[in-house]
Design an enzyme around this catalytic site. Structure first.
Site, short mmCIF file in Angstrom:
data_model
loop_
_atom_site.label_atom_id
_atom_site.label_comp_id
_atom_site.label_asym_id
_atom_site.label_seq_id
_atom_site.Cartn_x
_atom_site.Cartn_y
_atom_site.Cartn_z
N THR A 1 0.82 -1.22 0.00
CA THR A 1 0.00 0.00 0.00
C THR A 1 0.85 1.26 0.00
OG1 THR A 1 -0.16 -0.27 2.39
CG2 THR A 1 -2.03 -1.00 1.09
N THR A 2 2.05 1.18 0.59
CA THR A 2 2.97 2.33 0.56
C THR A 2 3.63 2.41 -0.81
OG1 THR A 2 3.40 1.89 2.90
CG2 THR A 2 4.84 3.47 1.81
N ASP B 1 -1.90 -8.02 7.13
CA ASP B 1 -1.07 -7.90 5.93
C ASP B 1 -0.43 -9.24 5.57
OD1 ASP B 1 -1.73 -5.31 5.75
OD2 ASP B 1 0.28 -4.47 5.87
#
Length: 539
Positions: free
Chosen positions: A106-107, A407
């Site tokens: 996501t980053t 995650d």
């Protein structure tokens, strides 16, 4: 005084350019709107860039309620960020889309989008039309996915060691990275229990993480059965352990009936008062006897908003009938519990029969380090669900532990969706960048420029990994390019040793789906932003 003006010099007509080579002069507002969008989106990208990779920094977030979060998970940071500009909100949505699709990266996806926007800005300043840039970027992303698929390694879901390597890599960039040896096997076991040989996806709603403050992260465990968020009600001294349990789940109240409207009953005679109390006790006793008659000895009671789901009188009756009671079961837990325990929710006492019950060998409230936990083990006719009990010494670390487990679960799920692996540590990005540069040389016109710009933009991932690890990004990325040019396709940045090494030997691996979905989603968002030429506020 007379003013002398110089004779007007006739200007040479500008060479008329036409067709594909015509430079694009975007006048006035559209260019301003584009630049405003690019700057706003890049600001969001720069905000999360420092938290990329295992050496990334953490962010402390204070929510509107005054709660404090400490995390380096890109999706969590962006979800809590106050993005006011519409373009920056698009990057927040991009991170959320990556979280849904892959659950990890996501980053990376936001950093990648920021870099692509920087490349697009340079192309716009050179006078290339935004539509040409957008189309070229989409073609480049399709080509990049091809190159990534070429270098990927197919895997078998029965190979537990490979799955553990992937889960550990995901956890290594989290705050709880030192506990990856505890959490990675839990994530892998949880997903593999739900997988069938034919399944192409896993529903993570079938994996429930129950959080309890107390103990340490090392006490986190995968429960063979079901663990409840609630505790046993012991106010009336009822049982806390039942063997050969028959479990009922009710959605009606075990308290005296009340009318829907507010009303006041005035009683002048104490005998009438006794009669009212006696009627209420008889009503509750009849309900409790019907529950016992069905054979039920463990009762889960749904939470009620309007009035008490259970009162002291009914708890006393349940204790006498030796029924273990658990109250305040949330509405959104009902589906999970019915699937896990094989029982059916009952909304009316008349429908409470033996065929609605679930069966288990043992229901027990255990005391772990001062934390009370209700475990249901040996469930018969159990559905495909998994419960994880997450524990930690304080709420901050516990919340981050839950996000990290989520995650890791997502990463293992990615391998179920697309059964292929690639290296980490910036190796795939540099490889794709090189391949795209070579491919761009075979192209002509504006497209070649755009492909080259896209290839250069991909280097942001290894550059940021090196920066966050305190290494010299220029030296590291140059050496990385050199190693790849010499044919070392798996050369990547080893952040721990601060040098370039074979990333597969270091067990730094990630699912192919994480990288391909990051590339596709980032490119789609950038092309969308490029095609916006005006900004209109609705009434």
């Amino acid at each position: 005084m007379t003013s002398v003006t110089a004779p007007a010099v006739p200007r040479a007509p500008l060479p008329s350019t036409s067709g594909a080579n015509k430079s694009f002069n975007d006048r006035g507002k559209p260019m301003e709107v584009r630049l405003s969008n690019l700057i706003a989106a890049k600001a969001i990208s720069d905000a999360v860039r420092t938290s990329l990779g295992p050496r990334g920094m953490d962010k402390m977030i204070q929510t509107a309620k005054g709660e404090v979060l400490v995390t380096n998970d890109g999706a969590t940071i962006l979800r809590n960020i106050q993005a006011l500009h519409p373009a920056s909100k698009m990057l927040v949505d991009l991170s959320a889309a990556q979280d849904v699709e892959a659950g990890d990266g996501t980053t990376s996806v936001v950093v990648l989008a920021g870099s692509l926007l920087g490349a697009a800005e340079k192309m716009l300043q050179k006078g290339i039309h935004p539509t040409i840039i957008a189309e070229s970027f989409l073609k480049a992303s399709a080509k990049a996915v091809e190159f990534l698929t070429e270098i990927s390694t197919p895997i078998d879901l029965n190979d537990r060691n490979t799955l553990l390597r992937v889960a550990s890599t995901s956890l290594n960039s989290k705050i709880v990275s030192q506990y990856s040896s505890t959490l990675a096997p839990i994530a892998v076991s949880a997903v593999t229990r739900l997988v069938t040989p034919t399944s192409s996806n896993v529903d993570l709603r079938d994996i429930r993480i129950v959080k309890k403050v107390g103990g340490t992260i090392e006490d986190t465990e995968l429960i063979d059965g079901v663990v409840l968020n609630q505790n046993v009600v012991v106010a009336a001294g009822g049982p806390t352990r039942i063997e050969k349990a028959k479990i009922g789940l009710i959605q009606f109240h075990l308290s005296a009936p009340k009318p829907d409207m507010d009303n006041t009953v005035v009683i002048n005679d104490y005998r009438q008062m006794d009669k009212v109390i006696k009627e209420g006790r008889t009503y509750l006793l009849n309900i409790c006897k019907k529950i016992k008659k069905s054979g039920c000895n463990v009762l889960l009671i749904q939470k009620s908003i309007l009035r008490d789901a259970v009162d002291d009188t009914s708890l006393t009756f349940l204790k006498r009938l030796n029924i273990l009671a658990v109250k305040d079961v949330e509405r959104d837990e009902i589906d999970f519990l019915t699937k896990s325990l094989g029982c059916k929710p009952v909304a009316d006492i008349e429908a409470f029969t033996e065929d609605k019950l679930g069966y288990a060998d043992l229901v027990e409230e255990m005391n772990n380090d001062g934390v009370k936990v209700v475990k249901i083990t040996g469930v018969k006719n159990r559905g495909r669900t998994v419960s994880i009990l997450a524990m930690s010494s304080n709420q901050l670390v516990l919340d981050e532990c839950e996000r990290s487990i989520h995650d890791a679960l997502c990463v293992v799920r990615c391998l179920v969706k697309k059964r292929a692996l690639i290296g980490g540590g910036g190796a795939p990005e540099i490889h794709v960048s090189r391949m795209l540069s070579q491919y761009a040389q075979a192209l002509t016109g504006m497209e070649a420029y755009c492909f080259q710009a896209y290839a250069d933009a991909l280097e942001v991932i290894p550059t940021t990994l090196a920066e966050n690890a305190g290494l010299n990004p220029i030296a590291i990325v140059t050496e990385l390019r050199n190693r790849h040019a010499l044919g070392e396709r798996n050369a990547g940045i080893n952040v721990r040793k601060g040098q370039i090494s074979n990333i597969l030997e270091e067990d730094v691996v990630q699912p192919l789906l994480v990288s391909t979905s990051a590339l596709e989603l980032a490119t789609e968002t950038v092309t969308l932003l490029l095609k916006i030429d005006d900004y209109v506020q609705a009434r």
